[in-house]
Design an enzyme around this catalytic site. Structure first.
Site, mmCIF file in Angstrom:
data_model
loop_
_atom_site.group_PDB
_atom_site.id
_atom_site.type_symbol
_atom_site.label_atom_id
_atom_site.label_comp_id
_atom_site.label_asym_id
_atom_site.label_seq_id
_atom_site.Cartn_x
_atom_site.Cartn_y
_atom_site.Cartn_z
ATOM 1 N N GLN A 129 0.827 -1.203 0.000
ATOM 2 C CA GLN A 129 0.000 0.000 0.000
ATOM 3 C C GLN A 129 0.864 1.256 0.000
ATOM 4 O OE1 GLN A 129 -3.242 -0.188 -0.372
ATOM 5 N NE2 GLN A 129 -3.426 2.036 -0.488
ATOM 6 N N GLU A 130 2.008 1.193 0.665
ATOM 7 C CA GLU A 130 2.892 2.350 0.754
ATOM 8 C C GLU A 130 3.678 2.583 -0.542
ATOM 9 O OE1 GLU A 130 3.363 4.653 2.944
ATOM 10 O OE2 GLU A 130 2.143 3.916 4.608
ATOM 11 N N SER A 131 4.224 1.517 -1.122
ATOM 12 C CA SER A 131 5.201 1.714 -2.204
ATOM 13 C C SER A 131 5.036 0.792 -3.397
ATOM 14 C CB SER A 131 6.615 1.508 -1.643
ATOM 15 O OG SER A 131 6.782 0.145 -1.244
#
Length: 347
Positions: free
Chosen positions: A200-202
């Site tokens: 989800q972050e990267s």
């Protein structure tokens, strides 16, 4: 003469935003020198101090970056003066005007009309040079330009990254599975949950970089890296980034140890990783005040969403102001959905 009356006269509906440039601009009408810091003093000090109220058009934090069209304009103006902008958020308009009257700041930007959402800037008495510099600098086109810049930051383009598939193959989530398994032991979480958060972050891009400056697989801000003892030059190193990100999750979870249910605590921890622990605590206080369960993500999520509404982010219980609540709510939900798929397809 007290400066309070002058402040009211100096308030601007960002006149250039709503009128043509040739319209007289009532920013800080020239007055006698009262010894208050003016432009030259501000430039020598290297800092322009602004007061504001939290709100979507004025000032708020998103992903470690300060946003709000009026804040971005003020930041841009400070840059033309060769100084840094320091913003201090007031509880209400009364406090802001009192502090301006006491010469606690150089300028202020506030909402003047809750119905029209118009915003005004104020420059205090004794700063005619600053007022003139502001009037000379502003162009009507700047408002639209700044709104576009903020919009760009708030869209999917806010993170520069390559997008990798959420799973490499059956049973294999990513090339970093071994690292997730190793460092999940630091926090005692299922490694697949950390992998879901990382995606989800990267999207598993170790070179990902956000508009706010967050870097690497776990999107760690440089200031957070300093706090965690992670050298900034190692922010894009996969192992160092995953280790530090997991350690930060553990730190946040430790702040939520009063939440006894592990699943609820994990959801709240992930929300804090996204929006910040202080904003999460604001939502928890509101939930508790309304008779909801402050240890339930379902109940707290409701107030995370409501922190984008003035009646909630201006509530005296709220200490950290406006939040783009949909971002945090969606963030947790998407991680949980991906985690459920990872549990089925990866061991």
């Amino acid at each position: 003469m007290k400066r309070f009356g002058i402040i009211i006269l100096s308030v601007l509906l960002l006149v250039s935003c709503y009128r043509h440039k040739e319209t007289p601009v009532p920013w800080g009408q020239a007055t006698e020198d009262t010894g208050v810091f003016d432009l030259t003093d501000i430039q020598q000090a290297g800092e322009l101090i602004g007061l504001t109220l939290s709100g979507p058009d004025t000032y708020y934090d998103f992903g470690g970056r300060h946003l709000g069209v009026q804040y971005l304009l003020a930041e841009r103006f400070a840059g033309t003066l060769g100084v840094k902008l320091r913003v201090e958020v007031c509880r209400d308009t009364s406090e802001l005007l009192s502090r301006m009257a006491a010469d606690d700041a150089d300028l202020a930007f506030i909402r003047l009309d809750a119905d029209t959402m118009q915003t005004g800037w104020a420059v205090g008495k004794g700063k005619p040079m600053l007022a003139q510099a502001l009037a000379d600098w502003y162009e009507p086109s700047m408002l639209a330009e700044t709104r576009n810049v903020e919009h760009e930051w708030l869209t999917y383009r806010r993170v520069a990254r390559k997008v990798f598939a959420p799973m490499m193959s059956k049973g294999v989530i990513s090339r970093y599975d071994g690292l997730f398994k190793r460092y999940a032991r630091l926090i005692g979480w299922d490694w697949r949950l950390i992998a879901a958060l990382c995606y989800q972050e990267s999207t598993f891009d170790p070179l990902a970089r956000s508009f706010a400056g967050a870097q690497g697989l776990m999107q760690i801000m440089p200031e957070t890296a300093d706090h965690l003892g992670l050298p900034r030059q190692k922010l894009n190193d996969p192992e160092a980034n995953i280790e530090a990100g997991t350690r930060y999750l553990k730190e946040l979870e430790g702040q939520l140890r009063a939440v006894s249910d592990r699943s609820e605590r994990q959801n709240l921890t992930m929300a804090a990783y996204n929006c910040g622990l202080n904003h999460l605590r604001d939502a928890m206080r509101l939930a508790e005040h309304d008779g909801r369960d402050p240890h339930s993500w379902r109940d707290v999520r409701m107030y995370i969403l409501r922190l984008s509404e003035p009646r909630y982010y201006q509530d005296p219980l709220v200490k950290w102001g406006y939040v783009r609540g949909t971002e945090t709510a969606n963030y947790v939900e998407l991680i949980c959905e991906r985690y459920e798929k990872y549990k089925i397809n990866a061991r």
